[in-house]
Write a protein that holds these residues in place. Structure first.
Motif, PDB file in Angstrom:
ATOM      1  N   LEU A 285      17.143  40.686  30.994  1.00 40.68           N
ATOM      2  CA  LEU A 285      16.455  40.115  29.832  1.00 40.68           C
ATOM      3  C   LEU A 285      16.550  38.594  29.780  1.00 40.68           C
ATOM      4  O   LEU A 285      15.555  37.933  29.452  1.00 40.68           O
ATOM      5  N   PRO A 286      17.711  37.995  30.106  1.00 46.32           N
ATOM      6  CA  PRO A 286      17.720  36.520  30.158  1.00 46.32           C
ATOM      7  C   PRO A 286      16.722  35.957  31.178  1.00 46.32           C
ATOM      8  O   PRO A 286      16.126  34.907  30.934  1.00 46.32           O
ATOM      9  N   LEU A 287      16.524  36.644  32.284  1.00 47.11           N
ATOM     10  CA  LEU A 287      15.561  36.187  33.281  1.00 47.11           C
ATOM     11  C   LEU A 287      14.141  36.265  32.725  1.00 47.11           C
ATOM     12  O   LEU A 287      13.347  35.328  32.879  1.00 47.11           O
ATOM     13  N   VAL A 288      13.809  37.349  32.056  1.00 43.33           N
ATOM     14  CA  VAL A 288      12.481  37.486  31.451  1.00 43.33           C
ATOM     15  C   VAL A 288      12.275  36.387  30.409  1.00 43.33           C
ATOM     16  O   VAL A 288      11.230  35.729  30.377  1.00 43.33           O
ATOM     17  N   ARG A 289      13.277  36.168  29.574  1.00 43.80           N
ATOM     18  CA  ARG A 289      13.201  35.122  28.540  1.00 43.80           C
ATOM     19  C   ARG A 289      12.986  33.751  29.186  1.00 43.80           C
ATOM     20  O   ARG A 289      12.146  32.972  28.738  1.00 43.80           O
ATOM     21  N   PHE A 290      13.727  33.481  30.250  1.00 39.11           N
ATOM     22  CA  PHE A 290      13.611  32.228  30.994  1.00 39.11           C
ATOM     23  C   PHE A 290      12.161  32.011  31.448  1.00 39.11           C
ATOM     24  O   PHE A 290      11.594  30.932  31.282  1.00 39.11           O
ATOM     25  N   LEU A 291      11.554  33.052  31.997  1.00 36.71           N
ATOM     26  CA  LEU A 291      10.183  32.943  32.497  1.00 36.71           C
ATOM     27  C   LEU A 291       9.179  32.747  31.365  1.00 36.71           C
ATOM     28  O   LEU A 291       8.218  31.979  31.499  1.00 36.71           O
ATOM     29  N   ILE A 292       9.392  33.414  30.248  1.00 35.86           N
ATOM     30  CA  ILE A 292       8.511  33.229  29.095  1.00 35.86           C
ATOM     31  C   ILE A 292       8.634  31.801  28.571  1.00 35.86           C
ATOM     32  O   ILE A 292       7.639  31.150  28.263  1.00 35.86           O
ATOM     33  N   TYR A 293       9.853  31.301  28.483  1.00 34.17           N
ATOM     34  CA  TYR A 293      10.052  29.920  28.042  1.00 34.17           C
ATOM     35  C   TYR A 293       9.370  28.936  28.990  1.00 34.17           C
ATOM     36  O   TYR A 293       8.920  27.881  28.576  1.00 34.17           O
ATOM     37  N   ARG A 294       9.299  29.267  30.262  1.00 35.25           N
ATOM     38  CA  ARG A 294       8.614  28.413  31.235  1.00 35.25           C
ATOM     39  C   ARG A 294       7.106  28.473  31.073  1.00 35.25           C
ATOM     40  O   ARG A 294       6.393  27.652  31.615  1.00 35.25           O
ATOM     41  N   GLY A 295       6.600  29.472  30.364  1.00 31.50           N
ATOM     42  CA  GLY A 295       5.167  29.560  30.128  1.00 31.50           C
ATOM     43  C   GLY A 295       4.505  30.816  30.635  1.00 31.50           C
ATOM     44  O   GLY A 295       3.287  30.972  30.500  1.00 31.50           O
ATOM     45  N   ALA A 296       5.252  31.730  31.219  1.00 31.79           N
ATOM     46  CA  ALA A 296       4.663  32.976  31.729  1.00 31.79           C
ATOM     47  C   ALA A 296       4.315  33.911  30.575  1.00 31.79           C
ATOM     48  O   ALA A 296       4.999  33.937  29.550  1.00 31.79           O
TER      49      ALA A 296
ATOM     50  N   GLN B 134       4.136  40.063  30.142  1.00 33.78           N
ATOM     51  CA  GLN B 134       4.024  41.077  31.193  1.00 33.78           C
ATOM     52  C   GLN B 134       4.242  40.468  32.565  1.00 33.78           C
ATOM     53  O   GLN B 134       4.875  41.066  33.430  1.00 33.78           O
ATOM     54  N   ASP B 135       3.738  39.253  32.777  1.00 26.54           N
ATOM     55  CA  ASP B 135       3.967  38.568  34.049  1.00 26.54           C
ATOM     56  C   ASP B 135       5.454  38.285  34.241  1.00 26.54           C
ATOM     57  O   ASP B 135       5.969  38.373  35.354  1.00 26.54           O
ATOM     58  N   ALA B 136       6.126  37.934  33.149  1.00 26.05           N
ATOM     59  CA  ALA B 136       7.565  37.660  33.215  1.00 26.05           C
ATOM     60  C   ALA B 136       8.329  38.925  33.599  1.00 26.05           C
ATOM     61  O   ALA B 136       9.227  38.879  34.448  1.00 26.05           O
ATOM     62  N   PHE B 137       7.981  40.049  32.988  1.00 25.75           N
ATOM     63  CA  PHE B 137       8.640  41.310  33.335  1.00 25.75           C
ATOM     64  C   PHE B 137       8.385  41.673  34.796  1.00 25.75           C
ATOM     65  O   PHE B 137       9.298  42.082  35.511  1.00 25.75           O
TER      66      PHE B 137
ATOM     67  N   LEU C 259       7.914  18.856  33.914  1.00 26.32           N
ATOM     68  CA  LEU C 259       9.288  18.633  34.376  1.00 26.32           C
ATOM     69  C   LEU C 259      10.284  18.728  33.226  1.00 26.32           C
ATOM     70  O   LEU C 259      11.352  19.332  33.373  1.00 26.32           O
ATOM     71  N   GLN C 260       9.934  18.179  32.079  1.00 25.30           N
ATOM     72  CA  GLN C 260      10.826  18.293  30.917  1.00 25.30           C
ATOM     73  C   GLN C 260      11.006  19.751  30.516  1.00 25.30           C
ATOM     74  O   GLN C 260      12.116  20.197  30.199  1.00 25.30           O
ATOM     75  N   ARG C 261       9.907  20.503  30.514  1.00 24.30           N
ATOM     76  CA  ARG C 261       9.989  21.928  30.166  1.00 24.30           C
ATOM     77  C   ARG C 261      10.894  22.657  31.161  1.00 24.30           C
ATOM     78  O   ARG C 261      11.763  23.433  30.775  1.00 24.30           O
ATOM     79  N   GLU C 262      10.708  22.367  32.429  1.00 20.80           N
ATOM     80  CA  GLU C 262      11.504  23.022  33.463  1.00 20.80           C
ATOM     81  C   GLU C 262      12.992  22.725  33.280  1.00 20.80           C
ATOM     82  O   GLU C 262      13.828  23.623  33.315  1.00 20.80           O
ATOM     83  N   ILE C 263      13.315  21.466  33.072  1.00 24.47           N
ATOM     84  CA  ILE C 263      14.713  21.069  32.875  1.00 24.47           C
ATOM     85  C   ILE C 263      15.283  21.735  31.625  1.00 24.47           C
ATOM     86  O   ILE C 263      16.384  22.294  31.653  1.00 24.47           O
ATOM     87  N   MET C 264      14.544  21.718  30.536  1.00 26.20           N
ATOM     88  CA  MET C 264      15.037  22.293  29.279  1.00 26.20           C
ATOM     89  C   MET C 264      15.241  23.804  29.406  1.00 26.20           C
ATOM     90  O   MET C 264      16.234  24.343  28.924  1.00 26.20           O
ATOM     91  N   VAL C 265      14.333  24.485  30.061  1.00 24.89           N
ATOM     92  CA  VAL C 265      14.460  25.940  30.198  1.00 24.89           C
ATOM     93  C   VAL C 265      15.692  26.293  31.027  1.00 24.89           C
ATOM     94  O   VAL C 265      16.438  27.214  30.685  1.00 24.89           O
TER      95      VAL C 265
END
Length: 182
Positions: free
Chosen positions: A39-50, A53-56, A131-137
């Protein structure tokens, strides 16, 4: 001659038992990692913008690949995120705006219930420069600026500076000052 055969057989038995024990430990380590990181991995991907369903899907892909290479992975948290990021990119799905098209509460990647604050945070993260989004996530996922720098191929100072700028931008977006005085 029989003594040597017995000794060899005993050594093979011990080696087989040791190999079985190693495989069992590897499977247990993988299972623990899956439970702790899915679940943290899915959350990470959603925060990145996925999209959810793509995150899962990308997280599932990363765990399948991890199982295949488990013995060679030294830092599973980082490895999983790197593979999942690539899977999202490979899917060639554009970042989906946060709207009614995806109900994050129904897909449950962010635990059992998604708060209004979380939705605001996801929307704000998606407005940050890439880049800011990536670093923050990565930071939100518990990585240090040095670890982030290593994964993104930038200097530690650039990671710290990007993190500072991302925090400032998020602060402005999430807590705008009222106009006309304080």
């Amino acid at each position: 001659m029989r003594k040597q055969t017995r000794s060899t057989t005993t050594t093979r038995d011990v080696q087989d038992e040791f190999s079985a024990l190693q495989e069992s430990m590897t499977a247990n380590e993988y299972a623990v990692c899956y439970e702790q990181e899915r679940l943290p991995l899915v959350r990470f991907l959603i925060y990145r913008g996925a999209a959810p369903q793509d995150a899962f899907d990308a997280a599932q892909h990363a765990f399948v690949e991890a199982w295949r290479r488990w013995e060679h992975i030294h830092n599973p948290r980082t490895w999983l995120r790197t593979v999942a990021i690539r899977a999202v990119a490979k899917a060639n799905q554009p970042t989906v705006p946060l709207n009614e098209q995806y109900d994050l509460a129904d897909s449950a990647p962010l635990d059992s219930q998604v708060s209004e604050e979380t939705l605001d945070l996801v929307a704000a993260l998606r407005q940050l420069p890439p880049l800011q989004r990536e670093i923050m996530v990565w930071k939100m996922d518990g990585f240090t600026p040095s670890e982030i720098a290593k994964e993104l191929g930038i200097s530690a100072e650039a990671a710290r500076q990007g993190l500072h700028r991302a925090r400032e931008n998020l602060k402005k977006m999430l807590f705008p000052r009222e106009r006309g005085g304080s």
